[in-house]
Motif scaffolding. Structure first.
Motif, PDB file in Angstrom:
ATOM      1  N   ASP A 168      38.832  26.793  63.540  1.00  0.00           N
ATOM      2  CA  ASP A 168      38.989  26.194  62.219  1.00  0.00           C
ATOM      3  C   ASP A 168      39.739  27.080  61.238  1.00  0.00           C
ATOM      4  O   ASP A 168      39.446  28.273  61.118  1.00  0.00           O
ATOM      5  CB  ASP A 168      37.610  25.890  61.625  1.00  0.00           C
ATOM      6  N   PHE A 169      40.671  26.470  60.526  1.00  0.00           N
ATOM      7  CA  PHE A 169      41.348  27.028  59.361  1.00  0.00           C
ATOM      8  C   PHE A 169      41.929  28.416  59.585  1.00  0.00           C
ATOM      9  O   PHE A 169      41.747  29.320  58.805  1.00  0.00           O
ATOM     10  CB  PHE A 169      40.403  27.039  58.152  1.00  0.00           C
ATOM     11  N   ARG A 170      42.656  28.578  60.663  1.00  0.00           N
ATOM     12  CA  ARG A 170      43.340  29.855  60.908  1.00  0.00           C
ATOM     13  C   ARG A 170      44.807  29.693  60.677  1.00  0.00           C
ATOM     14  O   ARG A 170      45.398  28.720  60.840  1.00  0.00           O
ATOM     15  CB  ARG A 170      43.080  30.313  62.332  1.00  0.00           C
ATOM     16  N   ALA A 207      48.942  26.255  54.303  1.00  0.00           N
ATOM     17  CA  ALA A 207      49.217  26.392  52.870  1.00  0.00           C
ATOM     18  C   ALA A 207      50.391  25.523  52.443  1.00  0.00           C
ATOM     19  O   ALA A 207      50.471  25.087  51.294  1.00  0.00           O
ATOM     20  CB  ALA A 207      49.489  27.856  52.534  1.00  0.00           C
ATOM     21  N   THR A 208      51.300  25.250  53.348  1.00  0.00           N
ATOM     22  CA  THR A 208      52.496  24.463  53.034  1.00  0.00           C
ATOM     23  C   THR A 208      52.288  22.957  53.170  1.00  0.00           C
ATOM     24  O   THR A 208      53.225  22.196  52.963  1.00  0.00           O
ATOM     25  CB  THR A 208      53.646  24.876  53.957  1.00  0.00           C
ATOM     26  N   ALA A 209      51.065  22.518  53.512  1.00  0.00           N
ATOM     27  CA  ALA A 209      50.827  21.096  53.789  1.00  0.00           C
ATOM     28  C   ALA A 209      50.327  20.311  52.586  1.00  0.00           C
ATOM     29  O   ALA A 209      49.946  19.147  52.737  1.00  0.00           O
ATOM     30  CB  ALA A 209      49.858  20.947  54.955  1.00  0.00           C
ATOM     31  N   GLY A 210      50.276  20.892  51.421  1.00  0.00           N
ATOM     32  CA  GLY A 210      49.874  20.149  50.226  1.00  0.00           C
ATOM     33  C   GLY A 210      48.457  19.615  50.273  1.00  0.00           C
ATOM     34  O   GLY A 210      48.187  18.528  49.760  1.00  0.00           O
ATOM     35  N   GLY A 211      47.536  20.353  50.883  1.00  0.00           N
ATOM     36  CA  GLY A 211      46.144  19.925  50.943  1.00  0.00           C
ATOM     37  C   GLY A 211      45.804  19.026  52.114  1.00  0.00           C
ATOM     38  O   GLY A 211      44.646  18.658  52.299  1.00  0.00           O
TER      39      GLY A 211
END
Length: 137
Positions: free
Chosen positions: A135-137, A63-67
Motif C-alpha cells: 500500500d501507498f509506496r 503524487a502526480t495523480a491528483g488524488g
C-alpha cells in the motif's frame, strides 16, 4: 487437510499458496453477486457497468495523480487495475483502506489493449485468508 486449510497454512507460512488462490474459495459468493471473473472481461464491451471481485494486492496514490487512488484486484483468473476517484475513496475510505478483498462495481475501460475498471462502488468481502497488500509506496 481440506483445500482451504492448506491455503491458510501456506499463506501463514510463506505469504502465498502455490496450489490455489484465496478468491477460489469465495467464487460462489462472487458469482451470486454477479461478479465477472477477471479473465472474462475481454468479452465485456467497454463502457459497461459490471462487478468484479478479488483480493486487493496493491493500493497506490501517486503524487502526480491528483488524488486518484489505484487498486490492483486479483482473482483466481487474473489481475485488474481499478481506478478510484478522490470522492469515491472518501466515501468508501474505511472499506477501501482495510479490506483484504473487495467487490467493485464500475465501468469497464479498455485503451490500447489494457483493461481497467473505473469504480463507483466498493464492498468488502471476506476471503478465507487475508494476504497483506502493498500500500501507498
Amino acid at each position: 487437510m481440506e483445500a482451504v486449510d492448506r491455503l491458510v497454512a501456506d499463506v501463514w507460512a510463506t505469504g502465498l499458496s502455490p496450489e490455489s488462490h484465496p478468491a477460489r474459495f469465495i467464487r460462489d459468493r462472487l458469482d451470486a453477486l454477479g461478479a465477472v471473473p477477471i479473465a472474462r472481461l475481454g468479452r465485456v464491451e467497454p463502457g459497461q457497468r459490471i462487478r468484479v471481485g478479488g483480493i486487493v494486492t496493491h493500493r497506490q496514490r501517486p503524487a502526480t495523480a491528483g488524488g486518484v487512488t489505484f487498486l490492483n484486484l486479483e482473482d483466481e483468473t487474473g489481475m485488474l487495475n481499478v481506478t478510484c476517484s478522490p470522492g469515491l475513496w472518501q466515501r468508501y475510505r474505511r472499506i477501501a483502506r482495510t479490506s483484504a478483498a473487495l467487490v467493485v462495481r464500475g465501468r469497464l475501460q479498455r485503451h490500447e489493449g489494457v483493461t481497467s475498471l473505473t469504480a463507483d462502488r466498493l464492498d468488502a468481502i471476506e476471503p478465507p485468508v487475508a494476504p497483506a497488500s502493498r500500500d501507498f509506496r
